[in-house]
Design an enzyme around this catalytic site. Structure first.
Site, PDB file in Angstrom:
ATOM      1  N   ASP A  74       0.777  -1.072  -0.006  1.00 58.15           N
ATOM      2  CA  ASP A  74      -0.109   0.110   0.076  1.00 58.15           C
ATOM      3  C   ASP A  74       0.844   1.122   0.068  1.00 58.15           C
ATOM      4  O   ASP A  74       1.694   1.287   0.783  1.00 58.15           O
ATOM      5  CB  ASP A  74      -0.783  -0.073   1.302  1.00 58.15           C
ATOM      6  N   ASP A 115       2.308   4.994  -5.555  1.00 57.71           N
ATOM      7  CA  ASP A 115       1.601   6.217  -5.083  1.00 57.71           C
ATOM      8  C   ASP A 115       2.404   7.448  -5.911  1.00 57.71           C
ATOM      9  O   ASP A 115       3.066   7.976  -4.990  1.00 57.71           O
ATOM     10  CB  ASP A 115       1.273   6.451  -3.753  1.00 57.71           C
ATOM     11  N   GLU A 139      -2.360   5.683  -8.475  1.00 53.26           N
ATOM     12  CA  GLU A 139      -3.280   6.689  -7.977  1.00 53.26           C
ATOM     13  C   GLU A 139      -3.149   7.689  -8.812  1.00 53.26           C
ATOM     14  O   GLU A 139      -2.248   8.501  -9.069  1.00 53.26           O
ATOM     15  CB  GLU A 139      -2.907   6.654  -6.583  1.00 53.26           C
ATOM     16  N   GLY A 155      -7.566   8.758   7.439  1.00 52.60           N
ATOM     17  CA  GLY A 155      -7.644   9.034   8.844  1.00 52.60           C
ATOM     18  C   GLY A 155      -8.930   8.803   9.491  1.00 52.60           C
ATOM     19  O   GLY A 155     -10.126   8.374   8.710  1.00 52.60           O
ATOM     20  N   GLY A 187      -8.783   5.483   1.791  1.00 46.60           N
ATOM     21  CA  GLY A 187      -9.556   6.224   3.128  1.00 46.60           C
ATOM     22  C   GLY A 187     -10.871   6.074   3.131  1.00 46.60           C
ATOM     23  O   GLY A 187     -11.684   6.922   3.130  1.00 46.60           O
ATOM     24  N   SER A 209     -12.583   3.967   5.479  1.00 46.04           N
ATOM     25  CA  SER A 209     -13.097   3.505   6.839  1.00 46.04           C
ATOM     26  C   SER A 209     -14.299   4.049   7.150  1.00 46.04           C
ATOM     27  O   SER A 209     -14.579   5.491   7.043  1.00 46.04           O
ATOM     28  CB  SER A 209     -11.985   3.837   7.787  1.00 46.04           C
ATOM     29  N   VAL A 237      -9.173  -0.315   3.985  1.00 44.04           N
ATOM     30  CA  VAL A 237      -9.762  -0.105   5.412  1.00 44.04           C
ATOM     31  C   VAL A 237      -8.448  -0.089   6.325  1.00 44.04           C
ATOM     32  O   VAL A 237      -7.709  -1.302   6.358  1.00 44.04           O
ATOM     33  CB  VAL A 237     -10.676  -1.217   5.899  1.00 44.04           C
ATOM     34  N   ASP A 238      -8.100   0.645   7.106  1.00 46.19           N
ATOM     35  CA  ASP A 238      -7.172   0.791   8.029  1.00 46.19           C
ATOM     36  C   ASP A 238      -7.692   1.452   9.359  1.00 46.19           C
ATOM     37  O   ASP A 238      -7.468   0.688  10.382  1.00 46.19           O
ATOM     38  CB  ASP A 238      -5.883   1.565   7.468  1.00 46.19           C
TER      39      ASP A 238
END
Length: 301
Positions: free
Chosen positions: A74, A96, A126, A171, A204, A206, A247-248
């Protein structure tokens, strides 16, 4: 894996993993839900846990889960990082270059594709910028992906999947208080129309489960005002061209909340297997929910 998701209108969850227990929790959910899954790690994970540990644990998890499992880099920073992860045993990489000028992003992404495709490794690129902070990289504002530029980018680089910016962010604080969450499905539809069967990726993404937020705050934490992407929006994206959803933050919240709760209720406990195990099991429940109800990937294998 992603083309199957594209053709059958679901998304594969890509979960950031940093240790054995998180890998175990994600793999447990994948086995129970009969869902394909992507385990992914950033270069910071390599610094934290050593790639050999991650690859070995992931390989064992894939064997036990008995469903398709990919191991993905990632946010690779450069060609050398991608080479390192490929040589370590990762099955796909993301380069990226979204922070670079467009032509530099094209050149960098093309160089990674040329190298990775020699080894039958797939590459994610990306285009566009997500606001927020993730593993040391940050951006103040989002920059939506331009569909026509995305087509040019895909044709010139040869990427196997493309992460685009349609309103998600890294975040736990994805939207300001009072701000209505919104995803630009019109951009997603244009990209899909211009590039049929190119799997689209959402970073991003989540949902920032409010029960986990409340649990953490009740047990001494302070994560007030955290807001994520509504699950119904992600489910809608899963039915369209989005084939991989990252998902982080949700994993961190689930693990942290369960561990805080366990230690609060058992202050005498010093056996880390107990409280980390509680975090792992709660994390698995959250992942199972996403696979079944949000990504629509359950019972696919």
């Amino acid at each position: 894996m992603l083309l199957h998701a594209y053709d059958h209108h679901y998304a594969v969850g890509a979960f950031n993993v940093n240790n054995m227990e998180v890998i175990q929790g994600v793999a447990k959910a994948a086995k129970e839900q009969r869902s394909p899954v992507i385990l992914q790690a950033s270069s910071f994970t390599g610094q934290y846990a050593d790639l050999g540990y991650i690859v070995g644990i992931a390989e064992n998890a894939a064997r036990l889960a008995d469903v398709p499992v990919a191991l993905h880099l990632d946010h690779g920073e450069d060609l050398e990082t991608c080479k390192e992860f490929i040589q370590a045993g990762f099955t796909s990489v993301m380069i990226d270059g979204s922070h670079l000028p467009y032509e530099e992003n094209v050149a960098l992404t093309r160089s990674v594709c040329e190298y990775a495709h020699r080894y039958d490794i797939t590459v994610e690129g990306e285009l566009g910028t997500l606001a927020g902070v993730e593993d040391g990289r940050s951006a103040e504002q989002s920059l939506y992906t331009d569909p026509e530029q995305a087509r040019d980018f895909a044709e010139r680089t040869g990427v196997d999947s493309l992460a685009i910016a349609i309103g998600t962010s890294h975040g736990a604080y994805k939207f300001k208080p009072g701000q209505k969450p919104m995803l630009r499905f019109d951009i997603l539809e244009q990209v899909s129309r211009l590039m049929p069967r190119l799997p689209i990726v959402l970073h991003g993404a989540s949902s920032v489960n409010q029960e986990d937020i409340a649990e953490i705050n009740a047990m001494g934490g302070d994560i007030s005002g955290a807001i994520g992407i509504p699950e119904e929006m992600l489910a809608q994206a899963s039915r369209l061209a989005v084939c991989k959803i990252n998902v982080d933050t949700d994993l961190r919240l689930a693990m942290t909340g369960a561990i805080r709760k366990y230690l609060h209720e058992a202050p005498e406990q010093i056996d880390y297997r107990k409280y980390i195990g509680a975090g792992r099991d709660h994390l698995a429940e959250r992942v199972s929910h996403k696979m079944k109800n949000v990504f629509l990937s359950a019972e696919r294998y």
